[in-house]
Every structure is written in structure tokens, then in C-alpha cells.
Scaffold this active site. Structure first.
Site, PDB file in Angstrom:
ATOM      1  N   THR A  99       8.715  -0.964  -5.296  1.00 42.16           N
ATOM      2  CA  THR A  99       7.319  -0.642  -4.974  1.00 42.16           C
ATOM      3  C   THR A  99       6.641   0.274  -6.003  1.00 42.16           C
ATOM      4  O   THR A  99       5.424   0.292  -6.088  1.00 42.16           O
ATOM      5  CB  THR A  99       7.238   0.004  -3.577  1.00 42.16           C
ATOM      6  OG1 THR A  99       8.037   1.183  -3.572  1.00 42.16           O
ATOM      7  CG2 THR A  99       7.701  -0.940  -2.498  1.00 42.16           C
ATOM      8  N   ASP A 100       7.462   1.020  -6.771  1.00 38.63           N
ATOM      9  CA  ASP A 100       6.850   2.034  -7.652  1.00 38.63           C
ATOM     10  C   ASP A 100       5.896   1.449  -8.696  1.00 38.63           C
ATOM     11  O   ASP A 100       4.833   2.007  -8.954  1.00 38.63           O
ATOM     12  CB  ASP A 100       7.937   2.846  -8.375  1.00 38.63           C
ATOM     13  CG  ASP A 100       8.727   3.727  -7.409  1.00 38.63           C
ATOM     14  OD1 ASP A 100       8.323   3.859  -6.245  1.00 38.63           O
ATOM     15  OD2 ASP A 100       9.762   4.282  -7.834  1.00 38.63           O
ATOM     16  N   THR A 138      13.842  -1.501  -3.767  1.00 38.32           N
ATOM     17  CA  THR A 138      14.520  -0.922  -2.599  1.00 38.32           C
ATOM     18  C   THR A 138      14.952  -1.998  -1.610  1.00 38.32           C
ATOM     19  O   THR A 138      15.937  -1.842  -0.884  1.00 38.32           O
ATOM     20  CB  THR A 138      13.560   0.091  -1.915  1.00 38.32           C
ATOM     21  OG1 THR A 138      13.387   1.180  -2.816  1.00 38.32           O
ATOM     22  CG2 THR A 138      14.103   0.632  -0.609  1.00 38.32           C
ATOM     23  N   SER A 152      12.153  -0.668  -9.870  1.00 34.56           N
ATOM     24  CA  SER A 152      10.926  -0.961 -10.606  1.00 34.56           C
ATOM     25  C   SER A 152      10.549   0.053 -11.682  1.00 34.56           C
ATOM     26  O   SER A 152       9.803  -0.292 -12.595  1.00 34.56           O
ATOM     27  CB  SER A 152       9.775  -1.249  -9.647  1.00 34.56           C
ATOM     28  OG  SER A 152       9.242  -0.081  -9.105  1.00 34.56           O
TER      29      SER A 152
END
Ligand code: ASP
Length: 322
Positions: free
Chosen positions: A89-90, A12, A56
Site C-alpha cells: 500500500t505504501d 502486506t 512496495s
């Protein structure tokens, strides 16, 4: 002045909202993001690299291992003092843990990203990058393994998990809390972490399946995973590490076929332990030969087991590593 390599690897932090579809997509270059980290030239010389622009959820074991090699090559250079990597971040905690388990250098490696895209108010990419670079130049950040830096907090890659799908402080360390903070561009550490074992793995040839336990579950998923030829199984078990009785036969078949089974808890905090002696209880699983994964969440136990089974076939050795 110290030199830090900043490796742009999507997420992101490099996204903006595409007005046609009203959703965030990869669009910002490393240079564009770095230009928003104003004043950083007073802290470090920056060398930027574009590794990928991947969201991700698109990360694979192959890309993670390529990123590990890319990072090791940078750390081997005498003129580079530390590496900062961006990541969506995932799945950040999975890549961060894989890097932690495969990089031996004592120089700081810091992973960061953003919870808000470049189109949102309060875009947190530049401040996270600035704090990560301030961490990477700190001598105190050496020999601490891979660190994850968000919202002014530092967590160890071996302990951290994404605990919130939207908050700026999404990354938390269950059980123990953060390892340190970045305050006024200065890094402060509050505690040590256990040093992690290191793996030399170039390719993940045998994958590990992750199965989350629910009430009344049977062995069908385990049987499916065995049939598919997975090299290991992680079970996110109930509470202290217990499974419904109908899963025991599946676990027995996996173990009989030489497939290691690691049990962790689906609880957010706490360790697994052989506390319960009833059918499917932790004591029974332990006696069958299941490996207990301490406080690891399932997705990270999978990373560790995948590295373990792809570097050794010795079952006792694999058990010891957990
Ligand atoms: N879905 C995004 C990703 O993981 C979320 C983020 O980067 O914050 O790439």
C-alpha cells in the site's frame, strides 16, 4: 464465466509476522492467498500469476514499467476479461497512476492489497481481493482507467492517495470522494472521472525530484537537484502554490537550464492557482514558466512528469499535459 488474471505482486497482503524478528515479511504465495478467497469460483475463472513478492517501498520505475508491460500482455489476450493486481500500500498510488497513464485497454484493471498482514486479526487481503475480482468482472468497470479497491470502495488511480497509515479504508480521493463501491459483490459507480492521457514509455532515463516546501526554505535542495542532473522537479508548494522568496532563484536556475518545474500543493485538498502576486507567490511562479499541477499530490505529479519528460522534450507539450 469471465476469466480474470490475478497478478500477485507482494505487499502486506502476502506477508506474515516472522516470530524471530516480530515484524511482517513476505511469506504467503498467490495460491495460499487465493485459497482464502472462498467461493470466488462462483464469480470468475481465476488465472494466478506471481509477478513479485516485493514490499512496495522496494518498487522502482523499472519494476513499474515491467508490471505495466506484463499487464498489457494479459489484457491483449482474448480470453482474459480483466486483471487484478496486488501491491503494497505504501507506493500503490504511484504504480497505479503509472499503470493508468500507460495502459490503453478498455478492460478493467483493479489494484488492491491489504492493510493487515496474514498474521493479524481481521486480515483484509481476501475480502479486498474478492471485491476486486467482482469489480474486474463488471462491464461497468470498463473504460474507467485503473481502479484501486480497498474496504469495499473504488477509487480512480488518477485521483486516489493513501491517506491513513493503518486504517482499512486508507485509500481516499481528496476533493471528490470514491468513484464507486462494491456492495454485496456488485459494483456501483457514482460518477465519471477525467480520462487520462496515455504515454508510451519503455524506460525512465531521466528522473524527477520531489521537494516539499517548508517555511524559510531556500534554494539549496533545488541547486542540489540541478547539480545531480535530474530531468524535472516537482515542488510541493505552500497552500495555493506559493514558495518562500529564497526558493525563487533556485526555480529560476532550473527553468533557465530547461528543467521543467511542476508546482503542486502540500495541502491534502484543493487546487494550485496563480492567486498571489508577492515574491514567491503563484502568479510570479506562473510568469516564470512553472507548470501548475492542479490537485495532484507531489508523489503522483512526479510519476506524470517522469513519463512526460521521458516521452517528449517539447516544453509546451509537457505543460499542456498538466
Ligand atoms: N509496507 C507495506 C508495503 O507497502 C504496506 C502494505 O502493503 O500495506 O509493502
Amino acid at each position: 464465466m469471465k476469466k480474470i488474471a490475478v497478478v500477485f505482486n507482494g505487499g502486506t497482503i502476502s506477508m506474515k509476522v516472522d516470530e524471530r524478528i516480530k515484524a511482517a515479511v513476505p511469506s504467503l504465495t498467490g495460491e495460499e492467498i487465493m485459497s482464502m478467497v472462498t467461493g470466488i469460483e462462483e464469480f470468475a475463472d481465476i488465472e494466478s500469476y506471481s509477478f513479485s513478492s516485493l514490499p512496495s517501498p522496494h518498487m522502482t520505475f523499472k519494476t513499474m514499467l515491467e508490471l505495466s508491460k506484463f499487464t498489457k500482455d494479459l489484457l491483449d489476450r482474448n480470453d482474459i476479461d480483466g486483471v487484478v493486481i496486488t501491491h503494497g500500500t505504501d507506493t500503490l498510488e504511484e504504480t497505479a497512476y503509472l499503470l493508468d497513464l500507460t495502459i490503453k485497454s478498455e478492460k478493467p484493471v483493479v489494484i488492491t492489497g491489504a492493510m493487515r498482514s496474514g498474521s493479524e486479526l481481521g486480515y483484509d487481503g481476501p475480502s479486498n481481493l474478492a471485491a476486486s475480482i467482482c469489480t474486474a468482472i463488471s462491464d461497468d468497470a470498463k473504460k474507467r482507467g485503473v481502479l484501486v479497491c480497498f474496504n469495499g470502495e473504488l477509487n480512480s488511480a488518477s485521483e486516489v492517495t493513501k491517506a491513513n497509515s493503518m486504517a482499512l479504508n486508507a485509500f481516499r480521493t481528496p476533493n471528490f470522494g470514491p468513484i464507486g463501491i462494491v456492495d454485496n459483490n456488485k459494483v456501483m459507480f457514482y460518477r465519471e472521472t477525467k480520462s487520462t492521457e496515455k504515454y508510451d514509455v519503455e524506460e525512465i532515463k531521466r528522473d524527477v525530484a520531489l521537494i516539499k516546501c517548508v517555511a524559510d526554505m531556500d534554494s539549496s535542495f533545488i541547486d542540489f537537484v540541478i547539480e545531480k542532473g535530474y530531468g524535472g522537479i516537482v515542488i510541493e508548494a505552500l497552500g495555493r502554490g506559493n514558495v518562500p522568496p529564497k526558493m525563487v532563484d533556485g526555480i529560476k536556475s532550473a527553468l533557465n537550464k530547461g528543467i521543467p518545474v511542476v508546482v503542486v500543493s502540500r495541502c491534502f485538498e484543493g487546487r494550485v492557482h496563480e492567486s498571489y502576486g508577492y515574491e514567491g507567490g503563484g502568479k510570479m511562479l506562473k510568469d516564470l514558466g512553472v507548470i501548475f499541477g492542479d490537485t495532484l499530490p507531489g508523489q503522483k505529479a512526479r510519476i506524470k512528469l517522469a513519463l512526460a519528460i521521458n516521452s517528449t522534450i517539447d516544453k509546451e507539450e509537457i505543460k499542456k499535459q498538466f
